[in-house]
Design a protein around this motif. Sequence first.
Motif, short mmCIF file in Angstrom:
data_model
loop_
_atom_site.label_atom_id
_atom_site.label_comp_id
_atom_site.label_asym_id
_atom_site.label_seq_id
_atom_site.Cartn_x
_atom_site.Cartn_y
_atom_site.Cartn_z
N GLU A 166 0.76 -1.44 -0.02
CA GLU A 166 0.01 0.00 0.10
C GLU A 166 0.91 1.26 0.06
OE1 GLU A 166 -3.29 0.53 -0.36
OE2 GLU A 166 -3.61 -1.53 -0.80
N ASN A 167 2.05 1.36 0.69
CA ASN A 167 2.66 2.45 0.97
C ASN A 167 3.49 2.71 -0.41
OD1 ASN A 167 2.22 2.79 3.46
ND2 ASN A 167 3.77 1.63 4.21
N THR A 168 4.12 1.66 -1.02
CA THR A 168 4.85 1.62 -2.30
C THR A 168 3.81 1.97 -3.50
OG1 THR A 168 4.51 -0.69 -2.68
CG2 THR A 168 6.87 0.24 -1.65
N ARG A 169 2.57 1.66 -3.24
CA ARG A 169 1.78 1.98 -4.40
C ARG A 169 1.32 3.41 -4.33
NH1 ARG A 169 -2.08 -1.48 -3.55
NH2 ARG A 169 -1.43 -2.97 -5.27
N LEU A 170 1.09 4.05 -3.29
CA LEU A 170 1.14 5.34 -2.96
C LEU A 170 2.25 6.26 -3.75
CD1 LEU A 170 -0.70 5.66 0.67
CD2 LEU A 170 -1.65 5.94 -1.61
N ASP A 171 3.38 5.77 -3.25
CA ASP A 171 4.64 6.50 -3.87
C ASP A 171 4.83 6.57 -5.49
OD1 ASP A 171 5.30 7.35 -1.17
OD2 ASP A 171 6.80 5.34 -0.88
N ALA A 172 4.27 5.15 -5.76
CA ALA A 172 4.34 5.09 -7.36
C ALA A 172 3.22 5.77 -7.91
CB ALA A 172 4.51 3.46 -7.67
N MET A 173 2.40 6.24 -7.55
CA MET A 173 1.09 7.03 -8.08
C MET A 173 1.41 8.45 -8.13
SD MET A 173 -2.03 5.46 -6.06
CE MET A 173 -3.10 6.51 -6.99
N VAL A 174 2.65 9.10 -7.80
CA VAL A 174 3.17 10.21 -7.84
C VAL A 174 3.43 10.62 -9.14
CG1 VAL A 174 4.62 12.14 -7.06
CG2 VAL A 174 3.94 10.49 -5.57
N PRO A 175 2.96 11.53 -9.86
CA PRO A 175 3.06 11.97 -11.21
C PRO A 175 4.68 12.05 -11.57
CG PRO A 175 1.33 13.28 -10.45
CD PRO A 175 1.91 12.48 -9.31
N GLU A 187 13.35 12.13 -11.80
CA GLU A 187 13.45 10.68 -12.80
C GLU A 187 13.90 9.54 -11.90
OE1 GLU A 187 14.59 8.80 -17.00
OE2 GLU A 187 15.26 11.00 -16.35
N LEU A 188 15.03 9.89 -11.11
CA LEU A 188 15.46 8.63 -10.22
C LEU A 188 14.53 8.27 -9.33
CD1 LEU A 188 18.09 6.67 -9.80
CD2 LEU A 188 19.00 8.88 -8.43
N THR A 189 14.12 9.14 -8.53
CA THR A 189 13.09 8.93 -7.53
C THR A 189 11.73 8.14 -8.01
OG1 THR A 189 13.66 10.97 -6.26
CG2 THR A 189 11.45 9.99 -5.77
N HIS A 190 11.28 8.72 -9.29
CA HIS A 190 10.34 7.98 -10.06
C HIS A 190 10.43 6.55 -10.14
CE1 HIS A 190 7.46 6.74 -13.21
NE2 HIS A 190 6.48 7.58 -12.38
N ASP A 191 11.88 6.33 -10.78
CA ASP A 191 12.00 4.51 -11.08
C ASP A 191 12.13 3.96 -9.77
OD1 ASP A 191 12.13 5.50 -13.74
OD2 ASP A 191 14.32 5.85 -13.91
N ARG A 192 12.87 4.67 -8.82
CA ARG A 192 12.94 3.87 -7.54
C ARG A 192 11.72 3.49 -6.95
NH1 ARG A 192 16.51 7.07 -5.34
NH2 ARG A 192 14.89 8.57 -4.02
N ASN A 193 10.59 4.38 -7.08
CA ASN A 193 9.26 4.08 -6.57
C ASN A 193 8.57 2.89 -7.22
OD1 ASN A 193 9.60 6.12 -4.51
ND2 ASN A 193 8.52 7.54 -5.59
N ARG A 194 8.78 2.76 -8.63
CA ARG A 194 8.42 2.03 -9.43
C ARG A 194 9.00 0.60 -9.06
NH1 ARG A 194 3.61 2.80 -11.37
NH2 ARG A 194 4.15 1.22 -13.18
N LEU A 195 10.20 0.62 -8.99
CA LEU A 195 11.04 -0.88 -8.55
C LEU A 195 10.30 -1.24 -7.14
CD1 LEU A 195 13.08 -2.73 -8.90
CD2 LEU A 195 14.77 -1.08 -8.12
N ALA A 220 7.33 -4.97 -3.84
CA ALA A 220 6.24 -5.33 -2.88
C ALA A 220 5.31 -6.43 -3.35
CB ALA A 220 5.78 -3.97 -2.60
N ILE A 221 5.08 -6.07 -4.70
CA ILE A 221 3.99 -7.14 -5.24
C ILE A 221 4.69 -8.43 -5.20
CG2 ILE A 221 3.13 -7.70 -7.17
CD1 ILE A 221 2.87 -4.77 -7.89
N HIS A 222 5.85 -8.57 -5.57
CA HIS A 222 6.67 -9.78 -5.41
C HIS A 222 6.72 -10.43 -3.96
CE1 HIS A 222 9.15 -13.32 -6.54
NE2 HIS A 222 10.20 -12.74 -5.80
N ASP A 223 6.96 -9.58 -3.13
CA ASP A 223 6.89 -9.94 -1.55
C ASP A 223 5.59 -10.51 -1.04
OD1 ASP A 223 9.63 -9.45 -1.39
OD2 ASP A 223 9.62 -7.53 -0.40
N LEU A 224 4.52 -9.79 -1.76
CA LEU A 224 3.34 -10.24 -1.32
C LEU A 224 3.00 -11.58 -1.74
CD1 LEU A 224 0.66 -9.42 0.04
CD2 LEU A 224 -0.17 -8.41 -1.97
#
Length: 334
Positions: free
Chosen positions: A128-137, A143-151, A156-160
């Motif tokens: 849930e936390n990582t999904r919120l971060d990845a939703m930031v435009p 760009e680096l922060t955006h790529d880190r959020n997507r990774l 997180a999906i894999h861990d779940l």
Amino acid sequence: MLKPLKRLYSACLCSLVALGLLTVSSTLWAETILITGEIEDGNAQSVEMPRLPGSYSRTIEWMAPEGEEVQPGDEIVRLDPGDLESQLEQAEVNIESQITAAESQEAAHELTIFDAITRLISSESSLENTRLDAMVPEDTVPELTHDRNRLALANAIHDLEIAIRNLEEAYAARDRDRPMAERDLLNAQNEKTRIENALKHTNFLAEQSGIIIYAENRLTGLKIFPGESYGSGTTLLIVASREDLQFRFWVHEADIRKISIGDEVIVSPDAAGDAKVKTKVTWMSNQAASRSDWSSAGYYEIVTEPLDPIPEVYIPGMSILGVIKNEEVSNQVD
């Protein structure tokens, strides 16, 4: 004149001899066969050595005295339990061990399931936390922060997914091991029940009123007594009454061919020889058995049933004498 008289005399003599031979050849002759036996109850309760866990043979610890009258429920035979009591103790220990092992295994599975659930909750929260971060435009963050959020979202999906799989495997392991533990416990309980039943079969009670009669060892012809050991299936004693008396005899192998089913046998007990009963042969054994206390010859068994009312003096187990009149007719007579 003298010669005709001689011829007449010779003819008369030959006629007399022929008549005598005819008379002898047409005479009934009888052979008396004497046999010994005992009185028995056709519906007697028979006690046999049971097949028990452990050794093939068992020792007779105690038997009710022969000739004693017993009533239903009276103890009549007690066998030496041998190692059955120690087997019962071991069976009880095995049950406790199985219960302890099953409880420990169940607790371990529950702990594994709890850990898997905890990790699943943590993974869901992280997702849930990582999904919120990845939703930031993308244009609002570097760009680096955006790529880190997507990774981080992908991780997180894999861990779940791993957490869900671990929880499923934990439940599956518990469900797989639980029936096996229950089966092992049931087997241990069944073994205890088997030993308990075996111990019960070391004591025998009278099922009917009657007189105790010790059986004979079929290999030796000798009576069976307490303290001796026998294999399973061996008849130890019988409880006999006067309700359905019959007579069992032992016939020498040289005489058995002279006896047939239906032959009449006159029976008299040794203790009261004048109380005779007419009987008939109803059964004959097919194989001879040895009786070492009599002779080295073989003896066949025959059973006779009464044709007359049985006197009160006749008691099961009593020794008896049988007389058979074996009659034959010469085949020279028409």
